[in-house]
Design a protein around this motif. Structure first.
Motif, PDB file in Angstrom:
ATOM      1  N   ASP A  18       0.808  -1.225   0.000  1.00 41.93           N
ATOM      2  CA  ASP A  18       0.000   0.000   0.000  1.00 41.93           C
ATOM      3  C   ASP A  18       0.840   1.273   0.000  1.00 41.93           C
ATOM      4  O   ASP A  18       0.316   2.360  -0.209  1.00 41.93           O
ATOM      5  N   VAL A  19       2.113   1.150   0.310  1.00 37.80           N
ATOM      6  CA  VAL A  19       2.974   2.329   0.426  1.00 37.80           C
ATOM      7  C   VAL A  19       4.216   2.108  -0.439  1.00 37.80           C
ATOM      8  O   VAL A  19       4.955   1.167  -0.223  1.00 37.80           O
ATOM      9  N   ARG A  20       4.412   3.008  -1.415  1.00 38.05           N
ATOM     10  CA  ARG A  20       5.521   2.835  -2.346  1.00 38.05           C
ATOM     11  C   ARG A  20       6.584   3.909  -2.128  1.00 38.05           C
ATOM     12  O   ARG A  20       6.268   5.071  -1.892  1.00 38.05           O
ATOM     13  N   LEU A  21       7.849   3.482  -2.245  1.00 37.86           N
ATOM     14  CA  LEU A  21       8.962   4.424  -2.240  1.00 37.86           C
ATOM     15  C   LEU A  21       9.120   4.941  -3.666  1.00 37.86           C
ATOM     16  O   LEU A  21       9.340   4.165  -4.589  1.00 37.86           O
ATOM     17  N   VAL A  22       8.944   6.247  -3.856  1.00 32.20           N
ATOM     18  CA  VAL A  22       9.048   6.831  -5.186  1.00 32.20           C
ATOM     19  C   VAL A  22      10.495   7.120  -5.532  1.00 32.20           C
ATOM     20  O   VAL A  22      10.987   6.757  -6.591  1.00 32.20           O
ATOM     21  N   LYS A  23      11.177   7.819  -4.624  1.00 37.23           N
ATOM     22  CA  LYS A  23      12.563   8.196  -4.915  1.00 37.23           C
ATOM     23  C   LYS A  23      13.249   8.687  -3.659  1.00 37.23           C
ATOM     24  O   LYS A  23      12.606   8.986  -2.659  1.00 37.23           O
ATOM     25  N   LEU A  24      14.571   8.740  -3.756  1.00 35.73           N
ATOM     26  CA  LEU A  24      15.391   9.384  -2.734  1.00 35.73           C
ATOM     27  C   LEU A  24      16.057  10.580  -3.386  1.00 35.73           C
ATOM     28  O   LEU A  24      16.548  10.486  -4.505  1.00 35.73           O
ATOM     29  N   VAL A  25      16.018  11.726  -2.703  1.00 35.05           N
ATOM     30  CA  VAL A  25      16.683  12.917  -3.210  1.00 35.05           C
ATOM     31  C   VAL A  25      17.584  13.427  -2.099  1.00 35.05           C
ATOM     32  O   VAL A  25      17.093  13.933  -1.090  1.00 35.05           O
ATOM     33  N   GLY A  26      18.873  13.237  -2.254  1.00 37.69           N
ATOM     34  CA  GLY A  26      19.785  13.668  -1.195  1.00 37.69           C
ATOM     35  C   GLY A  26      19.431  12.967   0.099  1.00 37.69           C
ATOM     36  O   GLY A  26      19.455  11.748   0.182  1.00 37.69           O
ATOM     37  N   ASP A  27      19.033  13.744   1.119  1.00 39.62           N
ATOM     38  CA  ASP A  27      18.711  13.134   2.411  1.00 39.62           C
ATOM     39  C   ASP A  27      17.204  13.052   2.612  1.00 39.62           C
ATOM     40  O   ASP A  27      16.724  13.044   3.734  1.00 39.62           O
ATOM     41  N   ALA A  28      16.450  12.991   1.511  1.00 37.39           N
ATOM     42  CA  ALA A  28      14.989  12.891   1.618  1.00 37.39           C
ATOM     43  C   ALA A  28      14.482  11.680   0.847  1.00 37.39           C
ATOM     44  O   ALA A  28      15.076  11.267  -0.155  1.00 37.39           O
ATOM     45  N   MET A  30      10.746  10.062  -0.775  1.00 36.68           N
ATOM     46  CA  MET A  30       9.333  10.336  -1.063  1.00 36.68           C
ATOM     47  C   MET A  30       8.568   9.022  -1.122  1.00 36.68           C
ATOM     48  O   MET A  30       8.911   8.117  -1.872  1.00 36.68           O
ATOM     49  N   LEU A  31       7.517   8.937  -0.289  1.00 39.03           N
ATOM     50  CA  LEU A  31       6.649   7.764  -0.273  1.00 39.03           C
ATOM     51  C   LEU A  31       5.246   8.193  -0.674  1.00 39.03           C
ATOM     52  O   LEU A  31       4.804   9.285  -0.310  1.00 39.03           O
ATOM     53  N   VAL A  32       4.548   7.348  -1.427  1.00 43.25           N
ATOM     54  CA  VAL A  32       3.160   7.656  -1.775  1.00 43.25           C
ATOM     55  C   VAL A  32       2.254   6.481  -1.436  1.00 43.25           C
ATOM     56  O   VAL A  32       2.668   5.330  -1.449  1.00 43.25           O
ATOM     57  N   SER A  33       0.988   6.814  -1.140  1.00 42.38           N
ATOM     58  CA  SER A  33      -0.001   5.789  -0.855  1.00 42.38           C
ATOM     59  C   SER A  33      -1.389   6.370  -1.030  1.00 42.38           C
ATOM     60  O   SER A  33      -1.611   7.561  -0.806  1.00 42.38           O
ATOM     61  N   GLU A  34      -2.321   5.518  -1.447  1.00 42.97           N
ATOM     62  CA  GLU A  34      -3.721   5.944  -1.469  1.00 42.97           C
ATOM     63  C   GLU A  34      -4.399   5.630  -0.147  1.00 42.97           C
ATOM     64  O   GLU A  34      -5.506   6.071   0.105  1.00 42.97           O
ATOM     65  N   ASP A  35      -3.719   4.865   0.705  1.00 44.74           N
ATOM     66  CA  ASP A  35      -4.274   4.423   1.988  1.00 44.74           C
ATOM     67  C   ASP A  35      -3.753   5.327   3.102  1.00 44.74           C
ATOM     68  O   ASP A  35      -2.569   5.282   3.449  1.00 44.74           O
ATOM     69  N   GLY A  36      -4.628   6.181   3.638  1.00 41.54           N
ATOM     70  CA  GLY A  36      -4.207   7.161   4.628  1.00 41.54           C
ATOM     71  C   GLY A  36      -3.628   6.552   5.885  1.00 41.54           C
ATOM     72  O   GLY A  36      -2.633   7.040   6.424  1.00 41.54           O
ATOM     73  N   GLU A  37      -4.228   5.463   6.350  1.00 41.15           N
ATOM     74  CA  GLU A  37      -3.736   4.819   7.568  1.00 41.15           C
ATOM     75  C   GLU A  37      -2.382   4.164   7.316  1.00 41.15           C
ATOM     76  O   GLU A  37      -1.453   4.296   8.117  1.00 41.15           O
TER      77      GLU A  37
END
Length: 136
Positions: A18-28, A30-37
């Motif tokens: 339900d939660v995907r890692l999109v990318k890493l940028v430097g020390d960050a 980004m994760l995305v999900s349609e499932d709020g919980e």
């Protein structure tokens, strides 16, 4: 071990279907999900996993926003993405900060405390922010 590699392993640890890692940028990361919980759960696990990684990894901060985003070329764009990034910048180390829509989408699973309203550059209205924790 370098910080980006450690960060990547921590970020991969907290992903699930339900939660995907999109990318890493430097020390960050980004994760995305349609499932709020699931997303807030992953955010809290991200902080925990950062602790377990030890001194090599600086204290992690997480900002969460919910809304429309535009997928393109394996990345995500749009107002919600920018907002999440800005919320992360005001989050305290070792904390998860989320805006109202992200918190509503997660239901009653987490312990919330108001972090007040923040004005972000480029946004006409102030944004209500909440500190998210595991229920005690």
């Amino acid at each position: 071990g370098s910080v980006p590699m450690l960060l990547e392993s921590v970020a991969i640890d907290v992903t699930n279907p339900d939660v995907r890692l999109v990318k890493l940028v430097g020390d960050a990361a980004m994760l995305v999900s349609e499932d709020g919980e699931a997303l807030l759960d992953a955010a809290l696990r991200f902080i925990d996993a950062g602790h377990e990684a030890g001194e090599e990894l600086p204290a992690l901060r997480v900002g969460v926003a919910r809304g429309d985003a535009i997928p393109f070329g394996g990345d995500w764009f749009g107002h919600t993405v920018n907002l999440a990034s800005r919320i992360t910048e005001v989050a305290r180390p070792d904390s998860v900060l989320a805006e109202g829509r992200a918190v509503q989408a997660a239901g009653d699973v987490f312990s919330l405390s108001s972090a007040g309203q923040h004005r972000f550059k480029g946004l006409s209205k102030p944004v209500n922010l909440f500190r998210v924790r595991r229920p005690q």
